[in-house]
Design a protein around this motif. Structure first.
Motif, PDB file in Angstrom:
ATOM      1  N   GLN A   1      -1.413  -3.818  -8.434  1.00  0.00           N
ATOM      2  CA  GLN A   1      -0.741  -2.734  -7.703  1.00  0.00           C
ATOM      3  C   GLN A   1      -1.458  -2.415  -6.397  1.00  0.00           C
ATOM      4  OE1 GLN A   1       2.141  -1.274  -8.388  1.00  0.00           O
ATOM      5  NE2 GLN A   1       2.448  -2.459 -10.272  1.00  0.00           N
TER       6      GLN A   1
ATOM      7  N   SER B   1      -3.366  -4.447  -4.661  1.00  0.00           N
ATOM      8  CA  SER B   1      -3.175  -5.578  -3.745  1.00  0.00           C
ATOM      9  C   SER B   1      -1.837  -5.480  -3.027  1.00  0.00           C
ATOM     10  CB  SER B   1      -3.276  -6.896  -4.516  1.00  0.00           C
ATOM     11  OG  SER B   1      -4.586  -7.081  -5.015  1.00  0.00           O
ATOM     12  N   GLU B   2      -0.806  -5.045  -3.740  1.00  0.00           N
ATOM     13  CA  GLU B   2       0.513  -4.893  -3.131  1.00  0.00           C
ATOM     14  C   GLU B   2       0.503  -3.789  -2.082  1.00  0.00           C
ATOM     15  OE1 GLU B   2       4.499  -6.023  -2.576  1.00  0.00           O
ATOM     16  OE2 GLU B   2       2.860  -6.984  -3.703  1.00  0.00           O
ATOM     17  N   LEU B   3      -0.146  -2.668  -2.395  1.00  0.00           N
ATOM     18  CA  LEU B   3      -0.236  -1.575  -1.424  1.00  0.00           C
ATOM     19  C   LEU B   3      -0.996  -2.017  -0.176  1.00  0.00           C
ATOM     20  CD1 LEU B   3      -1.051   1.421  -3.823  1.00  0.00           C
ATOM     21  CD2 LEU B   3       1.091   1.038  -2.590  1.00  0.00           C
ATOM     22  N   LYS B   4      -2.115  -2.721  -0.384  1.00  0.00           N
ATOM     23  CA  LYS B   4      -2.911  -3.187   0.747  1.00  0.00           C
ATOM     24  C   LYS B   4      -2.120  -4.174   1.599  1.00  0.00           C
ATOM     25  CE  LYS B   4      -7.028  -1.217  -0.044  1.00  0.00           C
ATOM     26  NZ  LYS B   4      -7.745  -0.381   0.942  1.00  0.00           N
ATOM     27  N   LYS B   5      -1.377  -5.052   0.933  1.00  0.00           N
ATOM     28  CA  LYS B   5      -0.580  -6.049   1.648  1.00  0.00           C
ATOM     29  C   LYS B   5       0.451  -5.386   2.561  1.00  0.00           C
ATOM     30  CE  LYS B   5       2.624  -8.440  -0.471  1.00  0.00           C
ATOM     31  NZ  LYS B   5       3.278  -9.424  -1.388  1.00  0.00           N
ATOM     32  N   ASN B   6       0.944  -4.235   2.112  1.00  0.00           N
ATOM     33  CA  ASN B   6       1.938  -3.493   2.889  1.00  0.00           C
ATOM     34  C   ASN B   6       1.314  -2.510   3.879  1.00  0.00           C
ATOM     35  OD1 ASN B   6       4.219  -4.731   1.709  1.00  0.00           O
ATOM     36  ND2 ASN B   6       4.042  -3.406  -0.087  1.00  0.00           N
ATOM     37  N   GLY B   7       0.004  -2.582   4.034  1.00  0.00           N
ATOM     38  CA  GLY B   7      -0.676  -1.760   5.031  1.00  0.00           C
ATOM     39  C   GLY B   7      -0.825  -0.298   4.674  1.00  0.00           C
ATOM     40  N   LYS B   8      -0.728   0.031   3.389  1.00  0.00           N
ATOM     41  CA  LYS B   8      -0.816   1.430   2.964  1.00  0.00           C
ATOM     42  C   LYS B   8      -2.270   1.883   2.885  1.00  0.00           C
ATOM     43  CE  LYS B   8       3.661   1.785   2.143  1.00  0.00           C
ATOM     44  NZ  LYS B   8       4.528   2.621   3.009  1.00  0.00           N
TER      45      LYS B   8
ATOM     46  N   ASP C   1      -1.283   7.340   2.681  1.00  0.00           N
ATOM     47  CA  ASP C   1       0.066   6.869   2.369  1.00  0.00           C
ATOM     48  C   ASP C   1       0.330   6.846   0.866  1.00  0.00           C
ATOM     49  OD1 ASP C   1       0.564   6.307   5.104  1.00  0.00           O
ATOM     50  OD2 ASP C   1      -0.445   4.371   4.903  1.00  0.00           O
ATOM     51  N   SER C   2      -0.669   6.435   0.094  1.00  0.00           N
ATOM     52  CA  SER C   2      -0.531   6.304  -1.357  1.00  0.00           C
ATOM     53  C   SER C   2      -1.724   6.968  -2.025  1.00  0.00           C
ATOM     54  CB  SER C   2      -0.474   4.828  -1.773  1.00  0.00           C
ATOM     55  OG  SER C   2       0.611   4.174  -1.138  1.00  0.00           O
TER      56      SER C   2
ATOM     57  N   ASP D   1       1.035   8.331  -6.641  1.00  0.00           N
ATOM     58  CA  ASP D   1       1.748   7.069  -6.825  1.00  0.00           C
ATOM     59  C   ASP D   1       1.351   6.362  -8.116  1.00  0.00           C
ATOM     60  OD1 ASP D   1       3.180   6.545  -4.028  1.00  0.00           O
ATOM     61  OD2 ASP D   1       1.250   7.496  -3.679  1.00  0.00           O
TER      62      ASP D   1
END
Length: 281
Positions: free
Chosen positions: A13, A15-22, A49-50, A88
């Protein structure tokens, strides 16, 4: 709010947030949440952001005679409270997810000078457990900012120092103490208090206010500590654990009151319940 119970799922989870620049705000807790915890989540939501909240009763920061086994736990209740705050991710792992049995978790030591006073005297090893678990959670959550309350003042300073020494790219945000209407600092352990003890508990904050006023009037540190001690000891069922008047930034000893640089720290036992509080002067 997504409930996550394993380190592997959390890693995915994050990694996904980081990938999206959050940007990620992190609020570490031991659960049995109250308004003070929720205020940290609110601060995190404003700044990031999160937001990730962890609930983990860390066995490494409890001594052999302390209250690890009976520390209040109620995940369903905590989830209900958090649903309104809307982080989140809620990370609520078992101990073997944080301290993985098949991998070496770094055992950190708290800064010796910061941990040599106040709670560090009566709870040897406690802050080593704190910095070990905070570092482990930082490794998992990879936050940009982490939010800690000022009630645990010594813990705040020790975590700040650990973050600096370990070179974590995390900004530690110190948040105000949240109090009950009668002045008692909110704490999960307040639930241990009997109705009569709860009625007496605000004496801790009142004694610190007295100490602050005496410092401003020019009383010596020794006179102030004695006045605070007498005020606390006069309350039924109350045993003073410590009263310290220290420099705010590094918790070093003071020879005299330094305005805007001083903190009074105190801990008492009210019956079997240990309460801590502080006031910056």
């Amino acid at each position: 709010m997504l409930l996550v119970k394993t380190a592997a799922e959390l890693t995915a989870q994050i990694s996904e947030l980081k990938k999206n620049g959050k940007t990620i705000g992190f609020v570490p807790t031991m659960g049995y949440l109250h308004t003070g915890h929720l205020s940290l989540v609110e601060q995190a939501k404003k700044a990031c952001d999160s937001v990730v909240v962890s609930i983990f009763v860390n066995p490494k920061q409890f001594g052999p005679q302390e209250d690890y086994a009976k520390y209040p736990r109620d995940l369903t209740r905590d989830q209900e409270l958090l649903s309104a705050a809307r982080p989140d991710i809620l990370f609520a792992p078992a101990a073997d997810e944080v301290y993985l049995p098949d991998s070496a978790v770094r055992q950190l030591r708290a800064d010796e000078k910061l941990s040599a006073v106040a709670c560090g005297v009566s709870r040897p090893g406690h802050f080593d457990g704190v910095v070990t678990v905070v570092a482990r959670l930082f490794d998992l959550v990879r936050p940009d900012k982490a939010f800690f309350g000022r009630k645990d003042y010594q813990q705040l300073r020790i975590v700040q120092k650990m973050t600096e020494l370990e070179k974590y790219p995390v900004e530690i945000i110190a948040c105000p103490i949240v109090r009950e209407p009668d002045g008692l600092a909110m704490s999960s352990r307040n639930k241990y208090l009997s109705p009569e003890q709860r009625r007496r508990a605000p004496a801790l904050q009142l004694s610190l206010k007295l100490g602050a006023e005496l410092l401003r009037q020019g009383k010596s540190l020794a006179e102030v500590k004695l006045a605070v001690w007498h005020t606390l000891q006069a309350a039924p069922e109350t045993l003073v654990n410590y009263i310290e008047i220290l420099r705010r930034d590094d918790l070093s000893a003071l020879r005299e009151y330094l305005p805007e640089q001083t903190v009074i720290l105190a801990a008492v036992y009210l019956g079997n319940t240990r309460l801590i509080d502080n006031i910056e002067v």
